[in-house]
Design a protein around this motif. Sequence first.
Motif, PDB file in Angstrom:
ATOM      1  N   LEU A  73       0.830  -1.203   0.000  1.00  0.00           N
ATOM      2  CA  LEU A  73       0.000   0.000   0.000  1.00  0.00           C
ATOM      3  C   LEU A  73       0.866   1.255   0.000  1.00  0.00           C
ATOM      4  O   LEU A  73       0.603   2.217  -0.748  1.00  0.00           O
ATOM      5  CB  LEU A  73      -0.921  -0.007   1.226  1.00  0.00           C
ATOM      6  CG  LEU A  73      -1.838   1.213   1.395  1.00  0.00           C
ATOM      7  CD1 LEU A  73      -2.776   1.351   0.208  1.00  0.00           C
ATOM      8  CD2 LEU A  73      -2.620   1.106   2.708  1.00  0.00           C
ATOM      9  N   HIS A  74       1.914   1.257   0.814  1.00  0.00           N
ATOM     10  CA  HIS A  74       2.817   2.410   0.882  1.00  0.00           C
ATOM     11  C   HIS A  74       3.540   2.612  -0.450  1.00  0.00           C
ATOM     12  O   HIS A  74       3.649   3.748  -0.939  1.00  0.00           O
ATOM     13  CB  HIS A  74       3.835   2.187   2.002  1.00  0.00           C
ATOM     14  CG  HIS A  74       4.770   3.334   2.205  1.00  0.00           C
ATOM     15  ND1 HIS A  74       4.452   4.438   2.969  1.00  0.00           N
ATOM     16  CD2 HIS A  74       6.023   3.561   1.723  1.00  0.00           C
ATOM     17  CE1 HIS A  74       5.457   5.285   2.963  1.00  0.00           C
ATOM     18  NE2 HIS A  74       6.433   4.778   2.224  1.00  0.00           N
ATOM     19  N   CYS A  75       4.001   1.527  -1.042  1.00  0.00           N
ATOM     20  CA  CYS A  75       4.703   1.601  -2.320  1.00  0.00           C
ATOM     21  C   CYS A  75       3.786   2.114  -3.421  1.00  0.00           C
ATOM     22  O   CYS A  75       4.192   2.957  -4.240  1.00  0.00           O
ATOM     23  CB  CYS A  75       5.270   0.230  -2.683  1.00  0.00           C
ATOM     24  SG  CYS A  75       6.146   0.178  -4.258  1.00  0.00           S
ATOM     25  N   PHE A  76       2.566   1.623  -3.463  1.00  0.00           N
ATOM     26  CA  PHE A  76       1.605   2.060  -4.480  1.00  0.00           C
ATOM     27  C   PHE A  76       1.426   3.578  -4.438  1.00  0.00           C
ATOM     28  O   PHE A  76       1.447   4.256  -5.467  1.00  0.00           O
ATOM     29  CB  PHE A  76       0.266   1.358  -4.259  1.00  0.00           C
ATOM     30  CG  PHE A  76      -0.802   1.759  -5.233  1.00  0.00           C
ATOM     31  CD1 PHE A  76      -0.971   1.064  -6.423  1.00  0.00           C
ATOM     32  CD2 PHE A  76      -1.645   2.837  -4.964  1.00  0.00           C
ATOM     33  CE1 PHE A  76      -1.952   1.445  -7.337  1.00  0.00           C
ATOM     34  CE2 PHE A  76      -2.622   3.217  -5.867  1.00  0.00           C
ATOM     35  CZ  PHE A  76      -2.774   2.519  -7.059  1.00  0.00           C
ATOM     36  N   LYS A  80       6.018  -8.892  -5.817  1.00  0.00           N
ATOM     37  CA  LYS A  80       4.734  -8.235  -5.560  1.00  0.00           C
ATOM     38  C   LYS A  80       4.871  -6.718  -5.640  1.00  0.00           C
ATOM     39  O   LYS A  80       3.973  -6.030  -6.148  1.00  0.00           O
ATOM     40  CB  LYS A  80       4.203  -8.644  -4.186  1.00  0.00           C
ATOM     41  CG  LYS A  80       3.798 -10.111  -4.091  1.00  0.00           C
ATOM     42  CD  LYS A  80       3.336 -10.477  -2.692  1.00  0.00           C
ATOM     43  CE  LYS A  80       2.961 -11.945  -2.601  1.00  0.00           C
ATOM     44  NZ  LYS A  80       2.552 -12.336  -1.230  1.00  0.00           N
ATOM     45  N   LEU A  81       5.992  -6.197  -5.151  1.00  0.00           N
ATOM     46  CA  LEU A  81       6.219  -4.754  -5.246  1.00  0.00           C
ATOM     47  C   LEU A  81       6.296  -4.306  -6.700  1.00  0.00           C
ATOM     48  O   LEU A  81       5.790  -3.238  -7.063  1.00  0.00           O
ATOM     49  CB  LEU A  81       7.499  -4.373  -4.505  1.00  0.00           C
ATOM     50  CG  LEU A  81       7.436  -4.328  -2.983  1.00  0.00           C
ATOM     51  CD1 LEU A  81       8.806  -3.974  -2.404  1.00  0.00           C
ATOM     52  CD2 LEU A  81       6.400  -3.319  -2.501  1.00  0.00           C
ATOM     53  N   SER A  82       6.934  -5.123  -7.542  1.00  0.00           N
ATOM     54  CA  SER A  82       7.006  -4.782  -8.966  1.00  0.00           C
ATOM     55  C   SER A  82       5.617  -4.721  -9.587  1.00  0.00           C
ATOM     56  O   SER A  82       5.317  -3.848 -10.399  1.00  0.00           O
ATOM     57  CB  SER A  82       7.860  -5.813  -9.708  1.00  0.00           C
ATOM     58  OG  SER A  82       9.204  -5.779  -9.263  1.00  0.00           O
ATOM     59  N   ALA A  83       4.757  -5.661  -9.193  1.00  0.00           N
ATOM     60  CA  ALA A  83       3.391  -5.650  -9.702  1.00  0.00           C
ATOM     61  C   ALA A  83       2.632  -4.420  -9.214  1.00  0.00           C
ATOM     62  O   ALA A  83       1.851  -3.815  -9.963  1.00  0.00           O
ATOM     63  CB  ALA A  83       2.668  -6.922  -9.275  1.00  0.00           C
ATOM     64  N   VAL A  84       2.866  -4.046  -7.963  1.00  0.00           N
ATOM     65  CA  VAL A  84       2.205  -2.860  -7.411  1.00  0.00           C
ATOM     66  C   VAL A  84       2.685  -1.599  -8.119  1.00  0.00           C
ATOM     67  O   VAL A  84       1.893  -0.683  -8.397  1.00  0.00           O
ATOM     68  CB  VAL A  84       2.465  -2.774  -5.896  1.00  0.00           C
ATOM     69  CG1 VAL A  84       2.150  -1.388  -5.365  1.00  0.00           C
ATOM     70  CG2 VAL A  84       1.619  -3.808  -5.167  1.00  0.00           C
ATOM     71  N   VAL A  85       3.973  -1.537  -8.422  1.00  0.00           N
ATOM     72  CA  VAL A  85       4.498  -0.401  -9.181  1.00  0.00           C
ATOM     73  C   VAL A  85       3.775  -0.288 -10.519  1.00  0.00           C
ATOM     74  O   VAL A  85       3.348   0.796 -10.937  1.00  0.00           O
ATOM     75  CB  VAL A  85       6.018  -0.547  -9.395  1.00  0.00           C
ATOM     76  CG1 VAL A  85       6.531   0.467 -10.410  1.00  0.00           C
ATOM     77  CG2 VAL A  85       6.765  -0.383  -8.079  1.00  0.00           C
TER      78      VAL A  85
END
Length: 479
Positions: free
Chosen positions: A64-67, A192-197
Amino acid sequence: QAPRLGLRRSKFARASCAPPFPSPSALAPPTSARPCPRMAPVLSREEETVEKAKKAALVKASLLHCFQSVAQHVMLIQSEPMLLKELCNGDMAETARLLANTSGLVGLLGLFVNQIGGKLSDIHGRKKFLMLGPIGNILWGSLVYMNPTNKPLVLFCRIMRMIMTTFSNTVMLGSAFGDSLPPDEHKAAGVKLSAVVGASVVLTPFVEAAILGRTKHPRYSYLVLALMSLFQTCSSASTFPETLELAKRTKQAASNILSTINPFGFLNIYTRGSRALAGMTTIQTFQLLLDGKNMSDITEIWKRNHLGWSVEQSRNFIVLYGTLVVASSAIFGEKLLKTMTNRQYTSLTNWLNTLAFSMRGTTKTWLFLLATLPMLPGVNGASTKALASRCTSLAKAEGFGMGEFSAWSNNLRSLASAIQPVLIGNYYAWCIRKGVFPGSVYWLLAISGAIIPEIMLRFMSDAEIEDKAVDKSHAAKAS
């Protein structure tokens, strides 16, 4: 005398954690005895459930924070170049120069912020420093919204926004993952972070394009940036857990205060760390030259001036690109990391990025779009995923603090980011003035961000870069 000797040896064996029956190594003199390796604590089923729940909550809050952090970057991807072009009276060469030089200054100042913030987070915890980015963006967005014709202020707020957003997102999330996640879970969280990006890149351009279409001026994008940052401040404050326990925090001695503000502390990776750690960190630094923030300005200039795209066309491309990144991460990302060795994964993504950037410097829309496909598995730092996890576990084994090591890694990234935008921005401006094919700027990116790290990878052994390697030399060095 033999039984008495055996009794005496068994006492020494128990003191050195040897088995009750003395082995040849246990009968060695005391000076040769080695300390027992620390065993991981055995958790009960209830404790394992609690630990898994904590990790899941950390990953969820991090996503959520990364998004939201990426959304604040993407929110101005068209608005900021448009505003600066307006302030430069339509001079594209001057606009490119200002964008490039401020990006370089971001990298240099980031050396200090990452070093100081990373070190202090090892002392005071992660969450306080994770909040700096969204809180700062409330201020920077509001200032530009109220003063859109003040060029120095616009450039200052651009610098501060990029520094603090990167620190509170990349540095602090990397430190939090290093505190709590083992290598395999760290890799999975990275995918997962890459997908959120990608998801953030897909959705945010619709907001920016709608604002630009309705208001006809980029200043209102900064107002929305401030509102988005206010929401992130509230959400991260309420959902993100503190990952560094009080017992694990380092204590800062007065004699070490100067080391806290030393922006070149990353040299410790090369002086105190192993050859494997130093080599893999350097490879990642070169790979991150292809990070999206290093190329976003030149890409927007290319789309608008060489492909002739409108705001809507640029938005549609960003949405398509983000969708493809999400799909690639979901379909190929974790599967490639699980089925390929660290060397195979890194080499594959390096060669795909080389192909993509060699094709991208074109004035033909169809070829520019086609060049997007090869870069998907390794774009936006995804090519570093395999080595990043290995580096984190190796750094922890060698005694580095996770906040400090994350700051050092990102200082190297900042140093590269200080050089790359200045290099490509001024090279592009030189091409425009001299009549040289400006698309060659993408060839320069392919060489620096894919070919050079691939050459460096060839000089490292499998024992150094693979997760299953047993680092006996590092254990000996630590002892």
